[in-house]
Design a protein around this motif. Structure first.
Motif, PDB file in Angstrom:
ATOM      1  N   VAL A  42       9.117   7.253 -12.349  1.00  0.00           N
ATOM      2  CA  VAL A  42       8.132   6.188 -12.186  1.00  0.00           C
ATOM      3  C   VAL A  42       6.848   6.817 -11.662  1.00  0.00           C
ATOM      4  O   VAL A  42       6.874   7.595 -10.709  1.00  0.00           O
ATOM      5  CB  VAL A  42       8.638   5.114 -11.198  1.00  0.00           C
ATOM      6  N   VAL A  43       5.732   6.474 -12.281  1.00  0.00           N
ATOM      7  CA  VAL A  43       4.429   7.004 -11.881  1.00  0.00           C
ATOM      8  C   VAL A  43       3.629   5.895 -11.216  1.00  0.00           C
ATOM      9  O   VAL A  43       3.442   4.817 -11.803  1.00  0.00           O
ATOM     10  CB  VAL A  43       3.660   7.562 -13.097  1.00  0.00           C
ATOM     11  N   PHE A  44       3.182   6.160 -10.010  1.00  0.00           N
ATOM     12  CA  PHE A  44       2.322   5.218  -9.298  1.00  0.00           C
ATOM     13  C   PHE A  44       0.875   5.612  -9.569  1.00  0.00           C
ATOM     14  O   PHE A  44       0.404   6.670  -9.149  1.00  0.00           O
ATOM     15  CB  PHE A  44       2.634   5.242  -7.802  1.00  0.00           C
ATOM     16  N   GLU A  45       0.191   4.756 -10.324  1.00  0.00           N
ATOM     17  CA  GLU A  45      -1.178   5.057 -10.739  1.00  0.00           C
ATOM     18  C   GLU A  45      -2.148   5.026  -9.564  1.00  0.00           C
ATOM     19  O   GLU A  45      -3.130   5.778  -9.546  1.00  0.00           O
ATOM     20  CB  GLU A  45      -1.647   4.038 -11.787  1.00  0.00           C
ATOM     21  N   HIS A 234      -6.845   9.356  -3.134  1.00  0.00           N
ATOM     22  CA  HIS A 234      -5.972   9.172  -4.293  1.00  0.00           C
ATOM     23  C   HIS A 234      -5.046  10.373  -4.438  1.00  0.00           C
ATOM     24  O   HIS A 234      -5.498  11.517  -4.484  1.00  0.00           O
ATOM     25  CB  HIS A 234      -6.815   8.994  -5.556  1.00  0.00           C
ATOM     26  N   VAL A 235      -3.759  10.104  -4.513  1.00  0.00           N
ATOM     27  CA  VAL A 235      -2.765  11.171  -4.618  1.00  0.00           C
ATOM     28  C   VAL A 235      -1.811  10.868  -5.765  1.00  0.00           C
ATOM     29  O   VAL A 235      -1.615   9.712  -6.146  1.00  0.00           O
ATOM     30  CB  VAL A 235      -1.954  11.326  -3.307  1.00  0.00           C
ATOM     31  N   PRO A 236      -1.191  11.903  -6.317  1.00  0.00           N
ATOM     32  CA  PRO A 236      -0.104  11.654  -7.262  1.00  0.00           C
ATOM     33  C   PRO A 236       1.101  11.106  -6.508  1.00  0.00           C
ATOM     34  O   PRO A 236       1.322  11.449  -5.346  1.00  0.00           O
ATOM     35  CB  PRO A 236       0.186  13.050  -7.833  1.00  0.00           C
ATOM     36  N   LEU A 237       1.849  10.265  -7.144  1.00  0.00           N
ATOM     37  CA  LEU A 237       3.134   9.821  -6.598  1.00  0.00           C
ATOM     38  C   LEU A 237       4.064   9.557  -7.774  1.00  0.00           C
ATOM     39  O   LEU A 237       3.845   8.642  -8.568  1.00  0.00           O
ATOM     40  CB  LEU A 237       2.983   8.562  -5.741  1.00  0.00           C
ATOM     41  N   ILE A 238       5.064  10.415  -7.894  1.00  0.00           N
ATOM     42  CA  ILE A 238       6.067  10.330  -8.951  1.00  0.00           C
ATOM     43  C   ILE A 238       7.433  10.303  -8.280  1.00  0.00           C
ATOM     44  O   ILE A 238       7.716  11.127  -7.404  1.00  0.00           O
ATOM     45  CB  ILE A 238       5.986  11.558  -9.892  1.00  0.00           C
ATOM     46  N   ILE A 239       8.257   9.358  -8.663  1.00  0.00           N
ATOM     47  CA  ILE A 239       9.631   9.286  -8.164  1.00  0.00           C
ATOM     48  C   ILE A 239      10.555   9.267  -9.371  1.00  0.00           C
ATOM     49  O   ILE A 239      10.472   8.368 -10.212  1.00  0.00           O
ATOM     50  CB  ILE A 239       9.865   8.045  -7.289  1.00  0.00           C
TER      51      ILE A 239
END
Length: 605
Positions: A42-45, A234-239
């Motif tokens: 899941v990518v948090f934009e 703003h940061v990447p966040l991938i789970i």
């Protein structure tokens, strides 16, 4: 939760690394491993850090508590005491039977012993060292993307001519070079991620391990790190969860539009491990199915950044960013010794000093607006301030209310001066010690920059609470020449108020707008070694705001500060000394590597 139903967790943190990845749409990125992770996760934009610099943001990442709730954790490089009952996520997971490791950066901005909260915190820490059968939480930090990675000239892999220069920066070779160089280090981060994922697979653990990737904050070009625009937060966040745990999250490949804060990662870890999220953690778990773009909010803060005190707060929804600048009399473009090691900052200031910048590029060097509102879809560089636009009045009002409610809910300590005896999670909450609503009534008026607020500021000067009085004095300072008729009242404050943090803004007003030489002498005295470092920094910053010729008679005091053992007092003093001697250039050696204190808490700003 039965032991065999608990996931292992691998959390990979890039440093100073915005989401310049292929999976976030960057055309220059070389990030195949991160892109593959995004496809199966899941990518948090719209994920944002709690602060735009490492130490405060890492406090939030460890505790699940906003740094401004527990001053002085809200300042860059501090050692906040936290209550004994405020347990960090590794301590909670250890009690749940997890083997918890950190490799290797800490930089928690608190008086915490990493050896006491982790099973291992070192460059050798690894899940492979766990007892047989134990579930693990393994954190790996990648330092190679730190802003210092662009300080050394090297040939970038991405052509400088190919990168997009934001509207607020001048289009110079130095700016393009710093932007282009960072891509090499992001590619190195991707390789680091790929190696860890390969190790998981080799160990037969990929099917049992949830992988999280993010950064401590954004960065690294000018007006990103340390600032509350998207580029700084703003940061990447991938789970990415394997099949057996995939139901805890939206479907693979989902891209979440709602704004979320990385302060939600600690409660997520506790939740995934089967624990009860403690009440002190201020965010909800991200292990859920539904995210509402209309309701999601992410809050951010800025207080002292290195040698420059400031107070700014922000809130972001899925589209708009709202900012309140509580020191509107200070420009963003105040020299920071460490940041100015970057050629891009030097180039930007050279353009300003030479008068080569357009109004958008030059705004950084002028006093800040009290309030800012940006439509990040139409204006991704956040240069068109929509405050006062009737078409956005409802958005402005909604986000202003949300920010005010948040400041009260987290009991924001950041309106206290650094070093106040009231600082701290518990001390600031003792009845009567910190009247935050009263403080905010005055501080919010400062951001309005309206001469009609002068009576409010004058009343505040008589308040029994020193913090309220301080904000009254700041309000008069921010009004500038509009408050010059209050010289007699300000002289009474300078002569009689026992709190130096009230005296300093009052003295600066007298020195700047009434030409009061005694006020300059007072500020010089407060910058001397007899006073605590936070007082000295405030006084040195006030002196820096004056014409250099007004400060020149006090050169000896400034020179002593410029040779001080305290890193930030020394930096503020060296910059001011260059100014009063008339020798300053953007390349002046304000930051001294040879006197920089490297510690286990983490190096660099």
């Amino acid at each position: 939760m039965p032991p065999d139903q608990r996931p292992n967790i691998l959390w990979i943190v890039g440093e100073d690394c915005p989401p310049r990845f292929g999976c976030y749409g960057d055309p220059h990125a070389r990030t195949p491993h991160l892109d593959a992770l995004a496809r199966r996760g899941v990518v948090f934009e719209h994920a944002f850090s709690a602060a735009p610099v490492c130490a405060p943001s890492r406090f939030a990442l460890l505790t699940g508590v906003a740094p401004e709730s527990n001053a002085p954790a809200n300042h860059q490089r501090a050692r906040a005491e936290i209550p004994g009952w405020m347990r960090t996520y590794p301590e909670i997971l250890r009690d749940l039977g997890y083997y918890c490791t950190n490799n290797a950066k800490t930089d928690y901005n608190a008086t915490l012993d990493p050896a006491a909260i982790w099973h291992e915190s070192s460059p050798d820490a690894h899940w492979r060292n766990r007892p047989a059968g134990a579930p693990f939480l393994a954190v790996f930090n990648f330092d190679g993307t730190h802003e210092s990675s662009v300080f050394t000239p090297e040939t970038p892999e991405v052509a400088p001519t190919a990168v997009r220069v934001p509207a607020y920066l001048p289009d110079t070779p130095a700016v393009r070079g710093d932007l282009a160089r960072h891509y090499r280090h992001i590619a190195n981060l991707d390789a680091f991620v790929g190696e860890l994922l390969a190790q998981l697979t080799a160990d037969g653990l990929a099917g049992d391990t949830i992988v999280i990737h993010t950064s401590d904050h954004g960065g690294v070009h000018p007006r990103s790190k340390r600032f509350l625009y998207d580029e700084g937060l703003h940061v990447p966040l991938i789970i990415a969860a394997p099949d057996r745990f995939a139901a805890r999250f939206p479907a693979r490949g989902t891209r979440i539009e709602a704004a979320v804060s990385t302060i939600r990662i600690p409660p997520t870890l506790v939740d995934l491990a089967g624990g009860e999220i403690p009440g002190h953690m201020q965010g909800l778990s991200l292990a859920q199915q539904a995210f509402d773009p209309a309701a999601g909010l992410a809050f951010g803060m800025r207080n002292r950044m290195d040698e420059r005190p400031d107070v700014i707060r922000t809130v972001r929804d899925a589209r708009y960013r709202y900012i309140r600048n509580y020191h509107p009399h200070r420009p963003h473009g105040r020299h920071l010794g460490f940041a100015w090691l970057a050629a891009a900052y030097q180039s930007w200031e050279e353009g300003h000093r030479a008068g080569r910048l357009d109004p958008v590029q030059d705004a950084f060097w002028r006093p800040k607006p009290g309030v800012e509102l940006y439509d990040t879809v139409r204006d991704p560089d956040q240069v068109v301030n929509l405050v006062g636009d009737p078409h956005h009045a409802a958005v402005e009002e909604r986000l202003a209310r949300a920010l005010r409610a948040h400041l009260l809910a987290v009991h924001d300590n950041g309106f206290l001066p650094e070093g106040s005896p009231v600082e701290g999670y518990e001390r600031s909450r003792e009845p009567g010690r910190y009247p935050l609503e009263r403080v905010l009534d005055v501080a919010d008026a400062v951001t309005r920059q309206d001469p009609a607020e002068l009576p409010r500021f004058l009343r505040a000067l008589d308040d029994p609470d020193a913090t309220v009085r301080r904000w009254g004095a700041i309000g008069i300072l921010a009004l500038g020449a509009a408050a010059t008729e209050q010289a007699a009242r300000l002289r009474a404050v300078v002569g009689n108020d026992p709190d130096p943090f009230v005296v300093i803004p009052a003295a600066e007003s007298l020195a700047r707008f009434a030409g009061d030489e005694n006020a300059v002498a007072v500020l010089s005295g407060l910058s001397a070694a007899a006073h605590p470092a936070p007082v000295r920094l405030e006084a040195l910053n006030a002196l820096t705001a004056l014409p250099p010729e007004h400060v020149r008679p006090f050169r000896d005091t400034v020179a002593a500060a410029a040779d001080d053992d305290h890193e930030y007092v020394r930096g503020a003093g060296r910059y001011l000394l260059f100014q009063i001697e008339g020798t300053y250039t953007p390349q002046s050696p304000v930051f001294l590597w040879e006197r920089f204190a490297f510690t286990a808490q983490g190096a660099g700003s």
